[in-house]
Design a protein around this motif. Structure first.
Motif, PDB file in Angstrom:
ATOM      1  N   ALA A 139      24.446  14.465 116.376  1.00  0.00           N
ATOM      2  CA  ALA A 139      25.406  13.364 116.196  1.00  0.00           C
ATOM      3  C   ALA A 139      26.792  13.806 115.717  1.00  0.00           C
ATOM      4  O   ALA A 139      27.800  13.226 116.150  1.00  0.00           O
ATOM      5  N   PRO A 140      26.904  14.819 114.830  1.00  0.00           N
ATOM      6  CA  PRO A 140      28.258  15.199 114.393  1.00  0.00           C
ATOM      7  C   PRO A 140      29.173  15.624 115.539  1.00  0.00           C
ATOM      8  O   PRO A 140      30.390  15.615 115.391  1.00  0.00           O
ATOM      9  N   ASP A 141      28.597  16.016 116.665  1.00  0.00           N
ATOM     10  CA  ASP A 141      29.432  16.386 117.817  1.00  0.00           C
ATOM     11  C   ASP A 141      29.080  15.443 118.976  1.00  0.00           C
ATOM     12  O   ASP A 141      28.129  15.678 119.725  1.00  0.00           O
ATOM     13  N   PRO A 142      29.852  14.361 119.127  1.00  0.00           N
ATOM     14  CA  PRO A 142      29.505  13.329 120.127  1.00  0.00           C
ATOM     15  C   PRO A 142      29.419  13.882 121.554  1.00  0.00           C
ATOM     16  O   PRO A 142      28.623  13.399 122.357  1.00  0.00           O
ATOM     17  N   HIS A 143      30.224  14.894 121.852  1.00  0.00           N
ATOM     18  CA  HIS A 143      30.172  15.470 123.202  1.00  0.00           C
ATOM     19  C   HIS A 143      28.802  16.106 123.458  1.00  0.00           C
ATOM     20  O   HIS A 143      28.166  15.876 124.498  1.00  0.00           O
ATOM     21  N   ARG A 144      28.338  16.907 122.502  1.00  0.00           N
ATOM     22  CA  ARG A 144      27.012  17.535 122.651  1.00  0.00           C
ATOM     23  C   ARG A 144      25.914  16.476 122.723  1.00  0.00           C
ATOM     24  O   ARG A 144      24.976  16.586 123.514  1.00  0.00           O
ATOM     25  N   ALA A 145      26.042  15.463 121.855  1.00  0.00           N
ATOM     26  CA  ALA A 145      25.022  14.411 121.822  1.00  0.00           C
ATOM     27  C   ALA A 145      24.966  13.689 123.177  1.00  0.00           C
ATOM     28  O   ALA A 145      23.884  13.408 123.702  1.00  0.00           O
ATOM     29  N   ALA A 146      26.149  13.425 123.755  1.00  0.00           N
ATOM     30  CA  ALA A 146      26.193  12.713 125.040  1.00  0.00           C
ATOM     31  C   ALA A 146      25.589  13.568 126.149  1.00  0.00           C
ATOM     32  O   ALA A 146      24.827  13.070 126.991  1.00  0.00           O
ATOM     33  N   SER A 172      21.840  13.602 125.803  1.00  0.00           N
ATOM     34  CA  SER A 172      21.243  12.313 126.199  1.00  0.00           C
ATOM     35  C   SER A 172      21.220  12.164 127.712  1.00  0.00           C
ATOM     36  O   SER A 172      20.218  11.724 128.290  1.00  0.00           O
ATOM     37  N   LEU A 173      22.332  12.535 128.369  1.00  0.00           N
ATOM     38  CA  LEU A 173      22.379  12.426 129.838  1.00  0.00           C
ATOM     39  C   LEU A 173      21.278  13.271 130.477  1.00  0.00           C
ATOM     40  O   LEU A 173      20.633  12.848 131.443  1.00  0.00           O
ATOM     41  N   LEU A 174      21.057  14.451 129.919  1.00  0.00           N
ATOM     42  CA  LEU A 174      20.041  15.333 130.510  1.00  0.00           C
ATOM     43  C   LEU A 174      18.626  14.802 130.252  1.00  0.00           C
ATOM     44  O   LEU A 174      17.749  14.912 131.117  1.00  0.00           O
ATOM     45  N   ALA A 175      18.423  14.203 129.075  1.00  0.00           N
ATOM     46  CA  ALA A 175      17.102  13.623 128.787  1.00  0.00           C
ATOM     47  C   ALA A 175      16.798  12.504 129.786  1.00  0.00           C
ATOM     48  O   ALA A 175      15.688  12.411 130.341  1.00  0.00           O
ATOM     49  N   VAL A 176      17.802  11.661 130.021  1.00  0.00           N
ATOM     50  CA  VAL A 176      17.639  10.572 130.999  1.00  0.00           C
ATOM     51  C   VAL A 176      17.391  11.161 132.389  1.00  0.00           C
ATOM     52  O   VAL A 176      16.548  10.666 133.157  1.00  0.00           O
ATOM     53  N   MET A 216      11.429   5.645 130.254  1.00  0.00           N
ATOM     54  CA  MET A 216      12.900   5.542 130.215  1.00  0.00           C
ATOM     55  C   MET A 216      13.345   4.647 129.063  1.00  0.00           C
ATOM     56  O   MET A 216      14.287   4.967 128.333  1.00  0.00           O
ATOM     57  N   GLN A 217      12.630   3.558 128.913  1.00  0.00           N
ATOM     58  CA  GLN A 217      13.000   2.628 127.850  1.00  0.00           C
ATOM     59  C   GLN A 217      12.862   3.295 126.474  1.00  0.00           C
ATOM     60  O   GLN A 217      13.748   3.188 125.621  1.00  0.00           O
ATOM     61  N   ARG A 218      11.761   4.019 126.285  1.00  0.00           N
ATOM     62  CA  ARG A 218      11.515   4.664 124.982  1.00  0.00           C
ATOM     63  C   ARG A 218      12.529   5.786 124.726  1.00  0.00           C
ATOM     64  O   ARG A 218      13.004   5.971 123.610  1.00  0.00           O
ATOM     65  N   VAL A 219      12.861   6.526 125.802  1.00  0.00           N
ATOM     66  CA  VAL A 219      13.848   7.612 125.664  1.00  0.00           C
ATOM     67  C   VAL A 219      15.203   7.025 125.292  1.00  0.00           C
ATOM     68  O   VAL A 219      15.903   7.505 124.392  1.00  0.00           O
ATOM     69  N   ARG A 220      15.582   5.945 125.968  1.00  0.00           N
ATOM     70  CA  ARG A 220      16.885   5.325 125.690  1.00  0.00           C
ATOM     71  C   ARG A 220      16.941   4.802 124.249  1.00  0.00           C
ATOM     72  O   ARG A 220      17.958   4.951 123.568  1.00  0.00           O
ATOM     73  N   GLU A 221      15.846   4.205 123.796  1.00  0.00           N
ATOM     74  CA  GLU A 221      15.816   3.699 122.413  1.00  0.00           C
ATOM     75  C   GLU A 221      15.976   4.858 121.426  1.00  0.00           C
ATOM     76  O   GLU A 221      16.779   4.792 120.496  1.00  0.00           O
ATOM     77  N   ALA A 222      15.217   5.935 121.675  1.00  0.00           N
ATOM     78  CA  ALA A 222      15.244   7.074 120.745  1.00  0.00           C
ATOM     79  C   ALA A 222      16.637   7.698 120.677  1.00  0.00           C
ATOM     80  O   ALA A 222      17.066   8.183 119.632  1.00  0.00           O
ATOM     81  N   LEU A 223      17.346   7.665 121.817  1.00  0.00           N
ATOM     82  CA  LEU A 223      18.669   8.305 121.861  1.00  0.00           C
ATOM     83  C   LEU A 223      19.799   7.311 121.608  1.00  0.00           C
ATOM     84  O   LEU A 223      20.973   7.659 121.726  1.00  0.00           O
ATOM     85  N   ASP A 224      19.400   6.089 121.297  1.00  0.00           N
ATOM     86  CA  ASP A 224      20.382   5.033 120.994  1.00  0.00           C
ATOM     87  C   ASP A 224      21.333   4.794 122.168  1.00  0.00           C
ATOM     88  O   ASP A 224      22.557   4.663 122.005  1.00  0.00           O
ATOM     89  N   LEU A 225      20.740   4.771 123.378  1.00  0.00           N
ATOM     90  CA  LEU A 225      21.543   4.518 124.574  1.00  0.00           C
ATOM     91  C   LEU A 225      21.396   3.056 124.977  1.00  0.00           C
ATOM     92  O   LEU A 225      20.333   2.465 124.757  1.00  0.00           O
ATOM     93  N   PRO A 226      22.427   2.443 125.558  1.00  0.00           N
ATOM     94  CA  PRO A 226      22.327   1.028 125.974  1.00  0.00           C
ATOM     95  C   PRO A 226      21.305   0.858 127.087  1.00  0.00           C
ATOM     96  O   PRO A 226      21.051   1.774 127.853  1.00  0.00           O
TER      97      PRO A 226
END
Ligand SMILES: NC(=O)c1ccc[n+]([C@@H]2O[C@H](COP(=O)([O-])OP(=O)(O)OC[C@H]3O[C@@H](n4cnc5c(N)ncnc54)[C@H](OP(=O)(O)O)[C@@H]3O)[C@@H](O)[C@H]2O)c1
Length: 284
Positions: free
Chosen positions: A240-247, A250-254, A274-284
């Motif tokens: 989380a401290p580096d939003p670019h890395r976090a994004a 997350s994209l790769l997990a999806v 997909m739903q559980r992954v998105r929830e865990a990664l706080d994705l819309p």
């Protein structure tokens, strides 16, 4: 193909692609006329190939095929200076994965893109087994096909319109993999691990072998396929401290879930994952 008369190849450019094509050409015993470099170029390619350095006019006059192995942004401009002097029947080609052959502005033009990361000038070149992707005129295809066949390479054809998307796929499997390895190594250094380049590469090697040799969703390993969403949550917090890395993570997990669906995992299963992954990664 048995009657193919190998043309005399002139190379423009002194980088990796110039070296790869010239070395492969020579490995078949096919003739090289020389190489043309821009003013001030420090490329040692002429020395390595033991062929003359020519200006573009002399190169064009002494060649029946010309490879424009220069950076993509220079191809069109370099082609214009060659067009004036090249014999009408000469084949011209470039090695760009994304640009069309038509930018060469001549008949008998094509592009031949090696689907490989090429070695620096002077290092061994191995194109046997490689995929060479052809786009361009019908007339030059037998030459490119004969070249690929004799090298033990494979050849495939695409249209000019498909090239940018095709090349984006090549970048994903090459430079983007290298960027991910680099980020992994950087993070390892941040947690105090040093001299781990080999380890990062070895880990990636195992992932590649697994992807290549397994079927279906088993092509992938890691927390997404194991449904370890708590692990994903901890990764999200750590990154989380580096939003670019976090994004990026997350994209790769999806994308892993998308890939599992493409590879035949049940729709029900992947939709709920997909739903559980998105929830865990706080994705819309
Ligand atoms: N590298 C790969 O793995 C790979 C794989 C497939 C296809 N390709 C394609 O191969 C082509 C060449 O890439 P590369 O990897 O060989 O690049 P590179 O190693 O950077 O070499 C580029 C060469 O082009 C020359 N050049 C650049 N601008 C020029 C200009 N305005 N006039 C004349 N020469 C110029 C450079 O001259 P200097 O010697 O003065 O720098 C250099 O010799 C590109 O279309 C690329 O997409 C590359």
């Amino acid at each position: 193909m048995p009657g193919l008369q190998p043309p005399v190849l002139g190379i423009v450019g002194g980088g990796r692609a110039a070296w790869a094509i010239a070395s492969a050409w020579r490995s078949l015993g096919w003739p090289l006329s020389g190489v043309a470099l821009r003013e001030g170029s420090q490329s040692p390619i002429g020395k390595h190939l033991d062929i003359p350095l020519l200006d573009s006019e002399a190169l064009a006059r002494s060649s029946t095929a010309i490879a424009l192995a220069v950076s993509d942004r220079a191809i069109e401009e370099v082609a214009k200076s060659i067009v004036r002097s090249a014999p009408e029947h000469a084949h011209t080609f470039h090695l760009s994965g994304s640009l069309p052959a038509s930018i060469l502005g001549r008949p008998r033009s094509f592009s031949l893109h090696p689907f490989r990361a090429l070695p620096p000038v002077g290092e061994p070149v191995r194109l046997a087994g490689a995929l060479l992707v052809y786009e361009g005129c019908e007339e030059s295809f037998p030459l490119a096909h004969g070249f690929a066949h004799r090298l033990g390479a494979r050849i495939a054809r695409i249209s000019a319109a498909q090239k940018p998307l095709y090349h984006a796929a090549a970048v994903l499997a090459a430079n983007d993999v290298a960027a991910l390895l680099d980020l992994s190594e950087t993070i390892l250094r941040e947690v105090g691990l040093r001299e781990v380049e080999q380890d990062v590469a070895a880990l990636a090697d195992t992932a590649i072998v697994n992807w290549l040799t397994s079927e279906g969703a088993a092509k992938f390993t890691g927390p997404v396929v194991r449904r370890d969403v708590e692990v994903l949550r901890r990764h999200r917090e750590a990154l989380a401290p580096d939003p670019h890395r976090a994004a990026l993570y997350s994209l790769l997990a999806v994308e892993i879930v998308n890939a599992m669906a493409r590879r035949g995992a049940s729709e029900f299963d992947t939709r709920s994952l997909m739903q559980r992954v998105r929830e865990a990664l706080d994705l819309p």
